[in-house]
Every structure is written in C-alpha cells, then in structure tokens.
Scaffold this motif. Structure first.
Motif: not given
Ligand SMILES: C[S@@+](CC[C@H](N)C(=O)[O-])C[C@H]1O[C@@H](n2cnc3c(N)ncnc32)[C@H](O)[C@@H]1O
Length: 247
Positions: A19, A72, A74, A77, A80, A104-105, A159, A176, A183
């Motif tokens: 990403q 969780e 997402g 980083t 969380n 996490e994707l 996810a 999250d 999204n």
């Molecule tokens: C708001 S961020 C999460 C922040 C994280 N919890 C942290 O502590 O940094 C959203 C996350 O969801 C992931 N994401 C987005 N679409 C997704 C999907 N379809 N399946 C899994 N993860 C996904 C993104 O790559 C991103 O890392």
C-alpha cells in the motif's frame, strides 16, 4: 511445531500487495489508496485507549482473570496492538493468556512500522519487540509469541476471508478499517455477521466509526449498539455487545 512456539510461523501464501504511503509530520502514515490516515492525528495511542480499550470495557475485564481473545480489523502500524500489549502487561492476572488476532490486507514493512510507532516513547519497548520479530516479507499467517502470556497473529489477506476462516471465541473486537465511506469492504453486513458469529456471548466491539450504515449493519448482525462520545472532540463512536441468551 506447537501453537505456542516462540518462532515466527509465517505460512506460505500469496505475496500481499503493498500500500503506497505518504508520511505527514515525519512519522504519520497516510494511505494514498484509501485517502486516509491510520489513526487520529491528535494522538492515536490515546485514541486506542478511549475507543478500542474502554469501548470494550478494558482493561477492567482483564481483572476477572482467564484467557482473552481480541480480533482486530486492520493491523496497520500495530499501534493498537502495542498499546493493548502495554496495558495487558500492567493489568493481566498470572497465567492468563492474551491472543490478539488481526486481519490485514496490506501488511506494512518492519521499518514503516518502526517509523510510525517511534512517535510514542510510552510504547518503545513494545515497538522494539514487534519490529525485531516482524518478518521481512509478511505473508500468510504471521504468528508471534511476544511473551509468555501474549500471542500476536496477523492474518494477511482480505478481512472477510480471514474472519470467515477464524475459529469462534473472540471476546472483543477492534473495528478499525479506514473511514467507512472509503473502505466499505471493512464494514459490510456480511463481515459484521461473520464477526458476530465468532464472538462469545457477552463479547463486545468498539469502533471510532459512527456512520449510520455501520451502526445498522452491526445491529442487523445481532449486536446491541451504544453511541458514546468519540475521541478528541469527535461527536460519536460506537460500541456494543453480543447479548446473553436470556437478554
Ligand atoms: C485505520 S487502518 C488500521 C490502523 C491500525 N489498527 C493501527 O493500529 O495502526 C486500516 C487498515 O485496514 C487495512 N485494510 C483495508 N481494507 C482491508 C481489507 N479489505 N481487508 C483487510 N485489511 C484491510 C488497511 O491496509 C489498514 O492497514
């Protein structure tokens, strides 16, 4: 190799896409793909305490003792996770096990995780341990035994697929994904139903999101949903629970 083996068990799988990130203020990652930050710009660590920990009745529920499983959506980083692990070490009962499982994707690289988390001296120990253990090419299922009472699993991939393949028994969820409007896959009715089906009776969720369709999807899945004041002046957040059979 046993479930609790300290080694990384990154199973074979598709190599996840990456990403592209921008960095704001030096250490604040921003997703170009989703047009969103990974956490609140005021203070993502305190936001975690307000939304995801307090929203799930934590750390108070840990004082009851017993094992605890968090899901969780997402991993991002790992902020969380690191803040949760820090508090778990302060409040856990002897012998209780925490399993933190995140979906996490687009798993980040260890140096990106380290750069983002360096903002918070409070989680320096957790950041160092996470980045030291994190694989160079995260893929498949990354399983890390962080200490004798704490296990982290990051399931790399979409996810909905990861949750559908997860065993039931989650006590709490951190919802999250990025902003629901950008999204939607992370907030769909099907995913909320899959989460509900893998949550224990009396289990809970917390999310910073307050969009009407997110609330309705969670209610339609079966959760009782509560609105609370959000973090840092945000009007609302959502939390809720899976009712006991008699409720
Ligand atoms: C708001 S961020 C999460 C922040 C994280 N919890 C942290 O502590 O940094 C959203 C996350 O969801 C992931 N994401 C987005 N679409 C997704 C999907 N379809 N399946 C899994 N993860 C996904 C993104 O790559 C991103 O890392």
């Amino acid at each position: 190799m046993s479930d609790r083996d300290p080694d990384i068990l990154a199973t074979a799988g598709r190599t996840p896409d990456r990403q592209p990130l921008d960095w704001h203020d030096g250490d604040m990652p921003y997703s170009q793909k989703f047009g969103d930050h990974f956490y609140c710009r005021t203070d993502g660590r305190l936001e975690c305490g307000h939304v995801f920990l307090a929203g799930n009745g934590l750390p108070e529920r840990w004082s009851l003792g017993g094992d605890f499983r968090i899901g969780e959506l997402g991993f991002g980083t790992g902020l969380n996770f690191c803040e949760t692990w820090r508090q778990w070490k302060l409040f856990r009962k002897p012998g209780a096990l925490l399993h933190f499982m995140s979906f996490e994707l687009y798993p980040m690289k260890g140096d990106e995780i380290g750069r983002a988390l360096s903002r918070w001296p409070e989680i320096e120990a957790e950041r160092k341990a996470l980045t030291a253990a994190w694989p160079d090419e995260p893929a498949g299922r990354v399983d890390l035994q962080m200490d004798g009472q704490t296990r982290l699993t990051v399931v790399c991939g979409p996810a909905p697929e990861g949750v559908a393949n997860a065993q039931p028994g989650f006590d709490a969820w951190f919802l999250d994904g990025f902003a629901p409007s950008r999204n939607p896959d992370m907030w769909s009715p099907e995913l909320m139903q899959a989460i509900y089906g893998r949550t224990v009776r009396g289990g809970t969720f917390g999310t910073y999101a307050a969009a009407g369709f997110v609330r309705r999807n969670l209610q339609a899945a079966g959760f009782t949903v509560e609105r609370r004041p959000g973090f840092a002046g945000k009007r609302e957040m959502l939390c809720g629970r899976k009712p006991e059979p008699a409720e």
